[in-house]
Design a protein around this motif. Structure first.
Motif, mmCIF file in Angstrom:
data_model
loop_
_atom_site.group_PDB
_atom_site.id
_atom_site.type_symbol
_atom_site.label_atom_id
_atom_site.label_comp_id
_atom_site.label_asym_id
_atom_site.label_seq_id
_atom_site.Cartn_x
_atom_site.Cartn_y
_atom_site.Cartn_z
ATOM 1 N N GLY A 1 -1.674 -7.308 7.702
ATOM 2 C CA GLY A 1 -0.943 -7.630 8.506
ATOM 3 C C GLY A 1 0.797 -7.226 8.552
ATOM 4 O O GLY A 1 1.321 -8.366 9.566
ATOM 5 N N SER A 2 1.336 -7.454 7.488
ATOM 6 C CA SER A 2 2.514 -7.857 7.155
ATOM 7 C C SER A 2 3.901 -7.209 6.533
ATOM 8 O O SER A 2 3.151 -5.829 6.207
ATOM 9 N N THR A 3 4.314 -6.797 7.569
ATOM 10 C CA THR A 3 5.572 -5.417 7.140
ATOM 11 C C THR A 3 6.944 -5.622 6.355
ATOM 12 O O THR A 3 6.984 -4.389 6.206
ATOM 13 N N GLU B 1 0.324 1.512 8.911
ATOM 14 C CA GLU B 1 0.977 2.247 8.958
ATOM 15 C C GLU B 1 1.454 1.850 7.222
ATOM 16 O O GLU B 1 1.281 0.533 7.159
ATOM 17 N N GLU B 2 2.713 2.771 7.093
ATOM 18 C CA GLU B 2 3.141 2.063 5.923
ATOM 19 C C GLU B 2 4.217 1.276 5.759
ATOM 20 O O GLU B 2 5.072 0.905 7.171
ATOM 21 N N THR B 3 5.153 -0.038 5.482
ATOM 22 C CA THR B 3 5.775 -1.050 5.383
ATOM 23 C C THR B 3 6.452 -0.757 4.422
ATOM 24 O O THR B 3 6.996 0.549 3.579
ATOM 25 N N VAL B 4 7.638 -2.112 4.546
ATOM 26 C CA VAL B 4 8.569 -2.283 3.404
ATOM 27 C C VAL B 4 7.818 -2.238 2.429
ATOM 28 O O VAL B 4 8.147 -1.667 0.682
ATOM 29 N N PHE B 5 6.511 -2.328 2.145
ATOM 30 C CA PHE B 5 5.825 -3.022 0.452
ATOM 31 C C PHE B 5 5.659 -1.394 -0.115
ATOM 32 O O PHE B 5 5.474 -1.812 -1.157
ATOM 33 N N THR B 6 5.032 -0.776 0.889
ATOM 34 C CA THR B 6 4.067 0.537 0.910
ATOM 35 C C THR B 6 4.789 0.839 -0.712
ATOM 36 O O THR B 6 3.846 1.390 -1.530
ATOM 37 N N SER B 7 5.958 1.315 -0.677
ATOM 38 C CA SER B 7 6.572 2.232 -1.874
ATOM 39 C C SER B 7 6.460 1.449 -3.034
ATOM 40 O O SER B 7 7.045 2.110 -3.622
ATOM 41 N N VAL B 8 7.310 0.152 -2.572
ATOM 42 C CA VAL B 8 7.498 -0.470 -3.707
ATOM 43 C C VAL B 8 6.808 -1.060 -4.564
ATOM 44 O O VAL B 8 6.918 -1.281 -5.603
#
Length: 245
Positions: free
Chosen positions: A188-190, A216-223
């Protein structure tokens, strides 16, 4: 999704040190809106009311909003299934610590014991002059602003306002846990709020597997994310819990 859940459960069971990093999304299902976003509090209230310098200059004005937001509207919020699964994970020695951006005390209410509250806790008030800490249940919110019995100074909620630094103990403990983590579960953190968002990044740099639970995807997802379990916190953690216990 089933395969990702099974893989996540397997990774968690093998881990010697697992942390959870939680944000506003885990408490939305308890009726607590986030500060940011389409339905965030800052669409209704001015962020200025939680600015430290403004609070010090206009405490009476700020306290009217503070009481409404944190002690009238959110007072009856209870832990949801996501909180309860994390508490059960700790009881079963599958979770070593929680680092939370939230100030709502719901992790403690659910039964977790090792919780590093990065931004403080709304259930406590503090006197900025003498440091006396008060439990919210001992405060009469009919008479605001509340004042310290020792020096008659106005009390401040013991969470971080704009313009304040992160509490040193919470900061140190959070990053120490991240550096030890073999698994970090983001819930639950973006990832938009710093320096809190550096905690899972630190875990990743230390070699942890990152499991992200977000709709949904967040700042974390792709990194930094290794496994993205896409969905609401309570739904995904309930499914994960069935594979863990």
């Amino acid at each position: 999704m089933e395969l990702l859940l099974k893989e996540s459960a397997k990774i968690i069971k093998k881990s010697n040190y697992t942390i959870a990093f939680t944000g506003a999304g885990i408490s939305v299902e308890s009726g607590i809106p986030p500060f940011r976003g389409e339905y965030g509090l800052w669409n209704k209230y001015r962020p200025q009311v939680l600015d430290l310098s403004y609070f010090l200059n206009y405490p009476g004005n700020c306290w009217g909003y503070i009481r409404e937001i944190f002690y009238d509207f959110f007072a009856d919020a209870k832990p949801n299934d996501a909180h309860r699964v994390l508490a059960n994970m700790e009881r079963n020695k599958l979770l070593n610590a929680i680092v939370t951006q939230n100030i709502d005390n719901l992790h403690y209410d659910a039964g977790n014991n090792t919780v590093h509250e990065f931004h403080g806790n709304s259930k406590k008030l503090i006197c900025l002059k003498c440091g006396q800490v008060y439990d919210v249940n001992d405060i009469d919110f009919e008479n605001i602003p509340p004042k310290c019995v020792n020096d008659n100074e106005i009390l401040k909620p013991n969470f971080i306002f704009f313009g304040e630094g992160i509490p040193q103990e919470a900061y140190s403990n959070s990053f120490a846990a991240a550096q030890k983590a073999e698994v970090c579960i983001i819930v639950g953190s973006t990832g938009e709020v710093t320096p809190a968002s550096y905690v899972p990044r630190t875990a990743k740099q230390a070699g942890a597997t990152i499991i992200e639970i977000n709709p949904e995807e967040t700042v974390f997802t792709s990194v930094i994310t290794d496994i993205h379990l896409k969905g609401k916190a309570a739904e995904i953690l309930n499914q994960l819990g069935k594979l863990l216990f």
